[in-house]
Design a protein around this motif. Structure first.
Motif, PDB file in Angstrom:
ATOM      1  N   ARG A  78      20.118  16.214 -26.868  1.00  0.00           N
ATOM      2  CA  ARG A  78      20.485  14.843 -26.515  1.00  0.00           C
ATOM      3  C   ARG A  78      19.408  14.200 -25.663  1.00  0.00           C
ATOM      4  N   GLY A  79      19.312  12.868 -25.796  1.00  0.00           N
ATOM      5  CA  GLY A  79      18.479  12.084 -24.908  1.00  0.00           C
ATOM      6  C   GLY A  79      19.366  11.192 -24.056  1.00  0.00           C
ATOM      7  N   ALA A  80      19.343   9.893 -24.362  1.00  0.00           N
ATOM      8  CA  ALA A  80      20.150   8.947 -23.592  1.00  0.00           C
ATOM      9  C   ALA A  80      21.521   8.699 -24.205  1.00  0.00           C
ATOM     10  N   GLY A  81      21.799   9.276 -25.370  1.00  0.00           N
ATOM     11  CA  GLY A  81      23.104   9.103 -25.992  1.00  0.00           C
ATOM     12  C   GLY A  81      23.333   7.726 -26.584  1.00  0.00           C
ATOM     13  N   THR A  82      22.256   7.059 -27.003  1.00  0.00           N
ATOM     14  CA  THR A  82      22.399   5.708 -27.549  1.00  0.00           C
ATOM     15  C   THR A  82      22.466   5.694 -29.075  1.00  0.00           C
ATOM     16  N   ILE A 121      11.508   9.924 -21.729  1.00  0.00           N
ATOM     17  CA  ILE A 121      11.103   8.636 -21.177  1.00  0.00           C
ATOM     18  C   ILE A 121      11.700   7.494 -22.003  1.00  0.00           C
ATOM     19  N   LEU A 122      12.167   6.453 -21.325  1.00  0.00           N
ATOM     20  CA  LEU A 122      12.725   5.292 -22.001  1.00  0.00           C
ATOM     21  C   LEU A 122      11.619   4.423 -22.582  1.00  0.00           C
ATOM     22  N   ASN A 123      11.918   3.755 -23.678  1.00  0.00           N
ATOM     23  CA  ASN A 123      10.928   2.870 -24.305  1.00  0.00           C
ATOM     24  C   ASN A 123      10.375   1.849 -23.323  1.00  0.00           C
ATOM     25  N   ALA A 124      11.277   1.165 -22.627  1.00  0.00           N
ATOM     26  CA  ALA A 124      10.841   0.108 -21.722  1.00  0.00           C
ATOM     27  C   ALA A 124       9.993   0.672 -20.583  1.00  0.00           C
ATOM     28  N   ASP A 125      10.371   1.842 -20.063  1.00  0.00           N
ATOM     29  CA  ASP A 125       9.587   2.458 -18.989  1.00  0.00           C
ATOM     30  C   ASP A 125       8.208   2.868 -19.493  1.00  0.00           C
ATOM     31  N   ARG A 144      15.864  -0.733 -26.530  1.00  0.00           N
ATOM     32  CA  ARG A 144      14.627  -0.256 -25.896  1.00  0.00           C
ATOM     33  C   ARG A 144      14.785  -0.012 -24.393  1.00  0.00           C
ATOM     34  N   ALA A 145      15.651  -0.746 -23.730  1.00  0.00           N
ATOM     35  CA  ALA A 145      15.824  -0.586 -22.291  1.00  0.00           C
ATOM     36  C   ALA A 145      16.570   0.694 -21.935  1.00  0.00           C
ATOM     37  N   ILE A 146      17.286   1.271 -22.906  1.00  0.00           N
ATOM     38  CA  ILE A 146      18.131   2.434 -22.600  1.00  0.00           C
ATOM     39  C   ILE A 146      17.911   3.613 -23.546  1.00  0.00           C
ATOM     40  N   SER A 147      17.056   3.480 -24.547  1.00  0.00           N
ATOM     41  CA  SER A 147      16.841   4.577 -25.500  1.00  0.00           C
ATOM     42  C   SER A 147      15.554   5.321 -25.172  1.00  0.00           C
ATOM     43  N   THR A 148      15.510   6.609 -25.538  1.00  0.00           N
ATOM     44  CA  THR A 148      14.363   7.450 -25.217  1.00  0.00           C
ATOM     45  C   THR A 148      13.409   7.577 -26.401  1.00  0.00           C
ATOM     46  N   VAL A 149      12.174   7.899 -26.079  1.00  0.00           N
ATOM     47  CA  VAL A 149      11.177   8.145 -27.116  1.00  0.00           C
ATOM     48  C   VAL A 149      11.592   9.328 -27.983  1.00  0.00           C
ATOM     49  N   GLY A 150      12.156  10.364 -27.372  1.00  0.00           N
ATOM     50  CA  GLY A 150      12.617  11.511 -28.149  1.00  0.00           C
ATOM     51  C   GLY A 150      13.710  11.137 -29.127  1.00  0.00           C
ATOM     52  N   GLY A 151      14.635  10.295 -28.700  1.00  0.00           N
ATOM     53  CA  GLY A 151      15.677   9.824 -29.604  1.00  0.00           C
ATOM     54  C   GLY A 151      15.115   8.962 -30.713  1.00  0.00           C
ATOM     55  N   ASN A 152      14.118   8.140 -30.388  1.00  0.00           N
ATOM     56  CA  ASN A 152      13.441   7.355 -31.420  1.00  0.00           C
ATOM     57  C   ASN A 152      12.816   8.255 -32.474  1.00  0.00           C
ATOM     58  N   ILE A 153      12.195   9.344 -32.018  1.00  0.00           N
ATOM     59  CA  ILE A 153      11.565  10.283 -32.940  1.00  0.00           C
ATOM     60  C   ILE A 153      12.620  10.987 -33.786  1.00  0.00           C
ATOM     61  N   ALA A 154      13.717  11.356 -33.177  1.00  0.00           N
ATOM     62  CA  ALA A 154      14.766  12.081 -33.898  1.00  0.00           C
ATOM     63  C   ALA A 154      15.321  11.281 -35.065  1.00  0.00           C
TER      64      ALA A 154
END
Length: 463
Positions: A78-82, A121-125, A144-154
């Motif tokens: 899991r990342g940010a759960g978004t 790390i979050l996209n926005a950060d 983007r403000a709450i999702s992680t790069v790892g989740g984006n990759i997944a």
């Protein structure tokens, strides 16, 4: 194996071993366990997972997976759960492996246009960290403000900018992957080109945690370029006309950075949320943004195409108005939440088929007596129909309507998902799109990476 007891290791012993090896990073608080059961899709697993491991390093991930491999305990990363497909929801007997605390930027090379980051790390950060170097990372999901790069990759996420800049697969050079048995692989390269062997990096991107755990990523960056973006709002009498106008922009050879379509129900709900004047009944809106040194000229040309297609067009006068127009688009999810429980879906069709897909959505609304407000990444034909209903559980009529919608997209030459992934919610339709031979081949690939089946079981490839 999908339960620790099957492998002969009681869950209590697995938990004790986790605590012995990882100490306070093992969390069994009710809040953490309940949070790990669900994502933003509204779907939740049948019960709480065994524990949440808050990994803070690659070593923590390896320790967790080695133990899971030894005991046959399933692991859900899991990342940010978004997520919006139930792909990272952990259930009974499973370890929820959170990489959210692994959020460092390890390296930025502006000369080589790359950065090496951890998955949490979050996209926005990330973009805030990159900006002083004069570079940015293009993937731009609405979350983007709450999702992680790892989740984006997944999930191989896309977002508002993907029509011009591509999806995550186009913006990743390599990944560091921990396999089910704890072995660390470094996939990909740091070079612009690299075709040695099979492209395992691209295989991992979009695999939804079923092949391994991404613990690092080498990202392909872009330079920040001078020039103020130009944003256009074009209002049309109905959504079909708006979809035709979007297709006309693409056919004319223009490639804006952003081209988003809101149907009448979505636009009205968002205006109500933001306290804006109600739009005309039935009106749909296209929001278009150009960027780069030629932004002004491109915006003027695109505005002409939209007027010729029947749109009432306004070019934002300044950055404040431009930001308001983008806020309207990014407010879709909170606006839908005010209407009731929402199942947010995700299909893609060829851009020329967008008008026909909106016709299908209107037919399905009438046939099943449902509201299906829809937003669309009109630059690439990715639609997000929102099924709105009362109560916490998805009614059978919604699943019937979703089945009809998915099959309509496939008939139009489309696909089940453009960026949300398959997860739990769409696995029953995966074989319909892939066909038997490809579905079996993909299951064999999964087995090669995860021979004991402990990584994200029950997701994507489950029968």
């Amino acid at each position: 194996m999908t339960d620790a007891a099957v492998a002969g290791t009681p869950a209590t012993d697995v938990l004790a071993a986790l605590r012995a090896r990882l100490g306070p990073r093992v969390d069994t608080s009710p809040h953490a366990l309940d949070e790990a059961r669900a994502d933003k899709s509204g779907h939740a697993s049948a019960g709480r997972p065994l524990a949440v491991v808050h990994a803070e390093s690659v070593a923590d991930v390896q320790i967790t997976l080695r133990l899971a491999h030894e005991t046959g305990t399933p692991v859900v990363t899991r990342g940010a759960g978004t997520g919006l497909a139930g792909g990272a929801n952990a259930g009974p007997g499973e370890i929820a492996l959170s990489v959210r605390r692994m959020d460092r930027v390890l390296e930025v090379r502006a000369d080589d246009l790359l950065a090496v980051v951890e998955p949490g790390i979050l996209n926005a950060d990330l973009d805030a960290r990159l900006a002083p170097h004069g570079v940015w990372w293009a993937p731009d999901p609405a979350s983007r403000a709450i999702s992680t790069v790892g989740g984006n990759i997944a999930t191989d996420a896309g977002g508002l900018l993907c029509a011009k800049y591509g999806v995550v697969r186009d913006a990743v050079l390599g990944v560091d992957l921990v396999l089910a048995d704890g072995e660390l692989l470094r996939l990909g390269h740091r070079t612009v080109k690299g075709v040695t062997g099979l492209d395992l990096t691209s295989l991992v991107i979009g695999s939804e945690g079923t092949l391994g755990v991404v613990v690092g990523a080498t990202l392909k960056l872009r330079r920040l370029v001078p020039g103020r973006p130009r944003t256009i709002a074009a209002t049309f009498a109905d959504v079909r006309t708006a979809a035709l106008a979007a297709s006309a922009v693409t056919a004319a050879g223009w490639q804006p950075a952003i081209m988003e379509l809101l149907d009448a129900a979505s636009l009205a709900a968002i205006h109500d949320l933001l306290g804006l004047a109600a739009p005309s009944p039935g009106a749909a809106q296209l929001t278009v943004q150009t960027d780069g040194p030629g932004a002004a000229g491109e915006a003027e040309a695109i505005a002409g195409v939209l007027r010729d297609a029947g749109g009432v067009v306004r070019v934002a006068a300044d950055e404040a108005e431009s930001e308001l127009l983008l806020t309207v688009r990014r407010s879709m999810h909170p606006a839908m939440e005010r209407l009731g429980t929402t199942l947010i879906e995700d299909v893609s069709v060829p851009r020329s088929a967008m008008p026909a897909m909106f016709d299908e959505i209107a037919r399905i609304e009438a046939a099943y007596g449902l509201r299906i407000p829809t937003v669309c990444h009109a630059g690439d034909g990715n639609l997000h129909p929102n099924f709105v209903f009362d109560g916490p559980d998805v009614p059978p009529v919604v699943w019937d309507a979703a089945d009809d919608l998915f099959r309509s997209a496939l008939r139009l030459g489309g696909t089940l998902t453009g960026e949300h992934g398959i997860g739990v919610l769409k696995r029953r339709w995966l074989r319909d799109e892939l066909g038997d031979a490809q579905w079996e081949l993909q299951r064999r690939v999964k087995a090669a990476f995860d021979p004991t089946g402990i990584l994200n079981p029950g997701k994507v490839f489950a029968p």
